[in-house]
Write a protein that holds these residues in place. Structure first.
Motif, PDB file in Angstrom:
ATOM      1  N   ASP A 190       9.202   6.266 -22.001  1.00 24.42           N
ATOM      2  CA  ASP A 190       9.406   7.009 -23.518  1.00 24.42           C
ATOM      3  C   ASP A 190      10.128   7.996 -23.605  1.00 24.42           C
ATOM      4  N   MET A 226       0.313  -1.094  -0.228  1.00 23.78           N
ATOM      5  CA  MET A 226      -0.134   0.175  -0.325  1.00 23.78           C
ATOM      6  C   MET A 226       0.805   1.483   0.025  1.00 23.78           C
ATOM      7  N   THR A 227       0.314   1.978  -0.694  1.00 25.95           N
ATOM      8  CA  THR A 227       1.362   3.328  -0.620  1.00 25.95           C
ATOM      9  C   THR A 227       0.392   4.295  -0.427  1.00 25.95           C
ATOM     10  N   ALA A 228       0.837   5.628   0.007  1.00 26.69           N
ATOM     11  CA  ALA A 228       0.385   7.240   0.714  1.00 26.69           C
ATOM     12  C   ALA A 228      -0.910   7.227  -0.365  1.00 26.69           C
ATOM     13  N   ASP A 229       0.345   7.227  -1.375  1.00 31.75           N
ATOM     14  CA  ASP A 229      -0.850   7.792  -2.319  1.00 31.75           C
ATOM     15  C   ASP A 229      -1.981   7.060  -3.127  1.00 31.75           C
ATOM     16  N   ILE A 230      -3.256   6.779  -2.258  1.00 31.02           N
ATOM     17  CA  ILE A 230      -4.122   5.688  -2.877  1.00 31.02           C
ATOM     18  C   ILE A 230      -4.310   5.489  -4.038  1.00 31.02           C
ATOM     19  N   ARG A 231      -4.025   4.335  -4.867  1.00 25.64           N
ATOM     20  CA  ARG A 231      -4.132   3.953  -5.766  1.00 25.64           C
ATOM     21  C   ARG A 231      -4.326   2.069  -5.947  1.00 25.64           C
ATOM     22  N   THR A 232      -5.448   2.207  -6.685  1.00 23.85           N
ATOM     23  CA  THR A 232      -5.196   1.153  -7.322  1.00 23.85           C
ATOM     24  C   THR A 232      -4.889  -0.480  -7.230  1.00 23.85           C
ATOM     25  N   ASP A 233      -3.597   0.134  -8.605  1.00 27.04           N
ATOM     26  CA  ASP A 233      -2.566  -0.700  -8.511  1.00 27.04           C
ATOM     27  C   ASP A 233      -1.437  -0.891  -7.866  1.00 27.04           C
ATOM     28  N   ASP A 273       4.451  -1.656 -13.108  1.00 30.20           N
ATOM     29  CA  ASP A 273       4.517  -0.928 -14.095  1.00 30.20           C
ATOM     30  C   ASP A 273       5.332   0.879 -14.343  1.00 30.20           C
ATOM     31  N   THR A 274       5.974   1.130 -14.553  1.00 24.50           N
ATOM     32  CA  THR A 274       6.124   2.735 -15.306  1.00 24.50           C
ATOM     33  C   THR A 274       6.849   3.069 -16.896  1.00 24.50           C
ATOM     34  N   ASP A 275       5.217   2.258 -17.307  1.00 18.64           N
ATOM     35  CA  ASP A 275       6.558   2.717 -18.655  1.00 18.64           C
ATOM     36  C   ASP A 275       5.795   4.137 -19.247  1.00 18.64           C
ATOM     37  N   ALA A 276       5.211   4.454 -18.932  1.00 18.67           N
ATOM     38  CA  ALA A 276       4.800   5.974 -18.087  1.00 18.67           C
ATOM     39  C   ALA A 276       5.982   7.244 -18.826  1.00 18.67           C
ATOM     40  N   ASN A 277       6.503   6.392 -17.458  1.00 19.13           N
ATOM     41  CA  ASN A 277       8.848   7.280 -17.590  1.00 19.13           C
ATOM     42  C   ASN A 277       9.354   6.365 -18.865  1.00 19.13           C
ATOM     43  N   ASP A 304       1.685  -2.788  -8.783  1.00 12.94           N
ATOM     44  CA  ASP A 304       2.741  -3.669  -9.393  1.00 12.94           C
ATOM     45  C   ASP A 304       3.833  -1.596 -10.179  1.00 12.94           C
TER      46      ASP A 304
END
Lengths: 216, 421
Positions: free
Chosen positions: A18, A1-8, A12-16, A10
């Motif tokens: 390219d 779990m992370t402080a910024d609540i997120r669903t995933d 995966d940082t493909d956004a970073n 994993d």
């Protein structure tokens, strides 16, 4: 779990990952530019007629003269220049027939249908410019005749405007763009023929129902 | 990292705040939210287990252990709770800022018994709505003479009265459309919110249906499609009445027939907008996002397209990475839906809206420029210009307000939990 609540959860940082030189990016940019250019061409072409609309009747009269319209009902009337005018300016406009069949008119148009009140020429001329046929009758017309006219107007509901017109010189008048028929004795078939032959014959500068007179 | 045994942070105040949270499974995730504040976020299952445990009175250490077991790795419970607080989910009830962000609660809808509304959104009702849509389509096909033309807007002998009357009628119909969303939500026990928002340069009425996240996705379709149902029934009714009038089966005033023509025109434009305005988060967008199991498809698609065409800054890249895998996967092709919708919108724009707008301007501008102040039409035209300008002048203020709220939520680490506006 992370402080910024997120669903995933994993990684995966493909956004970073390219970059501007990624191979697919050029293709995307080309596609984007093509879409924008196509859209601009379409919008520009479509808007051109609104930016500087022609209101000169010369071309319309030349086109009308080039076509044999002798078999059409009513008589031909010279088409006048057709600018948009204000209500104030409309008061000084002069037409070449009563009721008018072309000329200066209001910028706003008019829904087809049956009206119980007199409609100003600025509105009916604009309606004719959009292909409508105007059926005029004097206010003292017998109720049974008005009923019959209403029946005709209903059966051509998308193409006619029916209204009482106290300015008429005759009991009845039928007008389409550049064409008129006037008469005192009511004739149901005459009205139907005029409406049926001349509705949608003209829509701005386009003759969308070619005259059949020369055929055959 | 705080010690999991530090129970002083989970005081009575925090436990009572946790009780206010709604918790619902949504696929692999859980939706945690506050119906009273209209704010929801998606969390992984261990987060939901932690909340449930704390709500049931378990000490922090025990709750953390349960969450850790579900996650298969050590979890930072305090960090998670800080995140919930940052998201505003532990705020006091009726927090003024939250209300301003999500809109006004429709209190009168709450007072309608659910049972009274269920028949309006049951199987029979939806069959009726679908049949109305089919009937409208059939009428358009077999009777071209009742298809709308933009001239239908000028249904009165006076152009400006036509415009003003249609403006008022449109507000009333829009209210009916939103009401149907609210009532469908209420039939399922969900409280909607209402706010005035914008889509591009246009002001819109908007129902915030975020509380739907507490329902199974299948159950959400009724409230999401309810606006369509309202518009379709109205369109079919107007078309049916026009047809009856023309066939002399109905003896109404010709003025009513022309009014119905203006309504048919308006309804068709609105339905085309709803169907094609996916890029503007129309009702169709909400339905598609729901069916795809997405939480934040709009933002995912925007960022994916921006990344493909240009680039993302660090914050945007982080934001995209934080969006769920389903949303990101769908965003890779969802732009095609955006473009397809945009094509239809452009068609409607040139077929209907531009001719109408041009006609309107071609009437009011000469009337104003004539400076004929002794003419009523001069003042009519001026009033209409003020009305139109005021409508567009409000848009930048709304955009600024919404931008501020969105930045605030991003800074607090919150993202939308449902696409349902």
């Amino acid at each position: 779990m992370t402080a910024d609540i997120r669903t995933d959860t994993d990684t995966d940082t493909d956004a970073n990952t390219d970059t501007d030189t990624a191979p697919g990016k050029t293709a995307w940019r080309i596609l984007f530019v093509v879409l924008v250019v196509v859209a601009l061409v379409f919008v520009g072409t479509s808007l051109r007629k609104y930016v500087a609309p022609s209101t000169d009747a010369t071309a319309s009269n030349e086109a009308a003269a080039a076509v044999d319209s002798s078999c059409l009902p009513g008589r031909q009337v010279t088409i006048l220049d057709f600018p948009h005018v204000s209500l104030s300016d409309a008061k000084s406009v002069e037409y070449n027939s009563n009721p008018p069949t072309s000329g200066a008119h209001y910028g706003a148009a008019l829904a087809p249908g049956i009206y119980g009140e007199y409609l100003a020429p600025g509105l009916t001329v604009h309606a004719m410019e959009h292909g409508r046929v105007i059926i005029h009758y004097r206010p003292d017309t017998p109720a049974a005749t008005v009923k019959d006219l209403e029946r005709i107007a209903r059966s051509f509901a998308r193409d006619t405007v029916l209204h009482p017109n106290p300015e008429l010189d005759t009991q009845f008048a039928l007008t389409a763009w550049g064409r008129i028929d006037t008469f005192d004795t009511y004739d149901h078939d005459r009205v139907v023929e005029f409406v049926d032959r001349l509705r949608n014959r003209y829509n701005h500068k386009s003759t969308i129902r070619p005259d059949e007179c020369a055929v055959g | 990292m705080a010690s999991p045994t530090d129970d002083t942070v989970v005081d009575a105040e925090l436990r009572s705040a946790l009780v206010l949270l709604t918790l619902a499974r949504d696929g692999e995730d859980f939706i945690v939210g506050r119906s009273d504040l209209g704010r929801f976020v998606a969390v992984p299952e261990p987060g939901a287990i932690l909340i449930e445990a704390l709500r049931s009175g378990a000490p922090l250490a025990v709750a953390t252990a349960q969450a850790t077991q579900a996650a298969g790795e050590e979890v930072d419970a305090l960090d998670f709770l800080t995140g919930l607080r940052g998201a505003g989910l532990l705020d006091a009830p009726d927090d003024a800022q939250a209300v301003a962000a999500t809109g006004a609660r429709m209190g009168w809808v709450d007072r309608i018994p659910q049972a009274a509304l269920r028949p309006l959104f049951g199987r029979s009702a939806w069959t009726f709505y679908v049949l109305c849509g089919i009937a409208a389509g059939v009428i358009f096909v077999v009777r071209p003479d009742v298809r709308p033309i933009f001239d239908d807007i000028w249904f009165l002998g006076d152009p400006i009265w036509s415009m003003l009357a249609l403006f008022a009628i449109s507000i009333a119909i829009t209210f009916g459309h939103e009401c149907w969303h609210w009532l469908a939500g209420r039939a399922l026990g969900v409280t909607p919110r209402f706010r005035v928002s914008r889509r591009g340069a246009f002001i819109v009425f908007e129902s915030d249906l975020s509380p739907l996240v507490t329902l199974p996705r299948r159950a959400r379709y009724s409230p999401l499609l309810a606006g369509y149902a309202f518009d379709t029934v109205l369109l079919a009714a107007a078309l049916g009445l026009r047809l009856a009038y023309r066939e002399e089966l109905l003896g109404v005033s010709p003025g009513v027939d022309r009014l119905l023509g203006a309504i048919v025109f308006r309804q068709l434009v609105v339905l085309v907008w709803q169907m094609s305005g996916v890029a503007f988060r129309s009702d169709t967008y909400a339905v598609l996002a729901n069916s795809l199991g997405c939480h934040n498809l709009y933002r995912a698609t925007t960022l994916t397209v921006r990344r493909a065409i240009w680039r993302l800054d660090a914050d945007e890249a982080d934001e995209l990475a934080a969006i769920g895998p389903k949303d990101r996967a769908a965003a890779n092709w969802f732009w095609v839906v955006y473009i397809t919708g945009a094509v239809f919108m452009i068609w409607a724009l040139f077929e209907y809206m531009i001719p109408f707008t041009y006609g309107m301007l071609a009437w009011i501008v000469p009337n104003i420029l004539s400076l004929a102040t002794d003419e009523f039409v001069f003042w009519q035209s001026s009033a209409l210009v003020v009305l139109l300008v005021a409508q567009f002048a409000v848009v930048p203020f709304i955009a600024r307000r919404e931008g501020r709220q969105e930045r605030d939520l991003r800074q607090r680490g919150v993202r939308a939990a449902i696409d349902a506006e």
